[in-house]
Enzyme design. Sequence first.
Site: not given
Length: 424
Positions: A256, A298-300, A304
């Site tokens: 992140y 929101a989790d890109a 990923n």
Amino acid sequence: MKAALSIWWDDLVAGALAVDDDGNMSFTYSAAWLADPTRPALSHSLPKQPATFERRRARPFFAGFLPEEAQKEGAARALGLSKGNDFGLLDALGGDLAGALTLWPEGETPPAYVGATAREPLTDDALTKILETLSTRPLLAGEDGLRVSLAGAQAKLPVVLVEGRIALTAPGQPSTHILKPSIAILPHSTENEAFAMQLAAAAGLAVAPVEPRRVGERTFLLVSRYDRQLELGGRYRRLHQEDFCQALGIAPEKKYAKEEGPTFKMSFRLVRDVCPTPAPQVLKLLDAALFNLTVGNADAHGKNYSLRYKTSGAELAPLYDLMCTAIYPHVATGMAMKFGEARKLDEVRATTWKKFAEDAGISGAFVRRRALELARTIAAAAPAVADGISAAEFDRHALNRLAELVVERAARVVASVRDVTEPT
């Protein structure tokens, strides 16, 4: 050196991954690989050189093949290993990875694979049992003859198809698909991911083909691997790939951006540095960023997005692991990579578009124009995509809610672009 694994690319050894008595991994290219100018580097972060890459440089790439978080812990427990023992996990699971590489104990030759399938398709009962088992024994770690690994915090399993039916891989056989069970804490996750992936395809983005399936009362997703290529005679060949964390030498625990992981500025620079014809790849990454903003994914994070390597060079890999996380109130709403200075769609302002365009190295006017085009395309396609999946007997109510949310978010993206009145 305490032990070593040979790194195989097709039928040649590219180098050796060694571990010392303190558990520190290091990587060294083989002399033959270095001497052949046609043989590429394993990673952008590991350029060809005779000197050994010590742990700081080697671990981010090789640990990047392993599952993460609870999946890593569960696999380690099933194998009787510590979750911090990356080398031991690679030794146990490294027979089929993302990309072209396979890892085998030094001195061993990978089992020959000539295109035949050595395992029978799974019965419905056997498939159901595997779906149940993956929650407690990730990747079926410890299964006799099965050495497979995939990155990520979600349960999944590399598999092959035999006349359309799912089967486990035989030793040495490249997997061709990824089986992804539904996620217990995310209701209707199969419908959600199928919807997001098929919506991206409908909007013209390159994505890994997906098919939602069910066995009994259980749903799951079957994803075609973009890092496999079918050749004459029915034999599959592994294609090399690496995710952005691997390419940038960033440990998977820091995927992140707020944890020092890849940002959009770093990601666009990476694509320009690695791809021989960067312009179309930059535009693909732009579309991916705009799509995730619009649908509420929101989790890109940095794992990923990936690069796929072909004989013509690197390109942005087809997108994968797309979801509308905004539908879940208990999931963090802040985007994994800031969009300009914004972490949420509600924070997008005129200055946001300007800052994001600067990070991407693209004209602000072009970014906004493309955002309008893509948002309108997404909104127009969403209801039909939802209808198509629900027609296959998947939850219509959940899919309608997803489509409604995406249409509403697309309208907000359009409104935010229209609010930009400053000169470019």
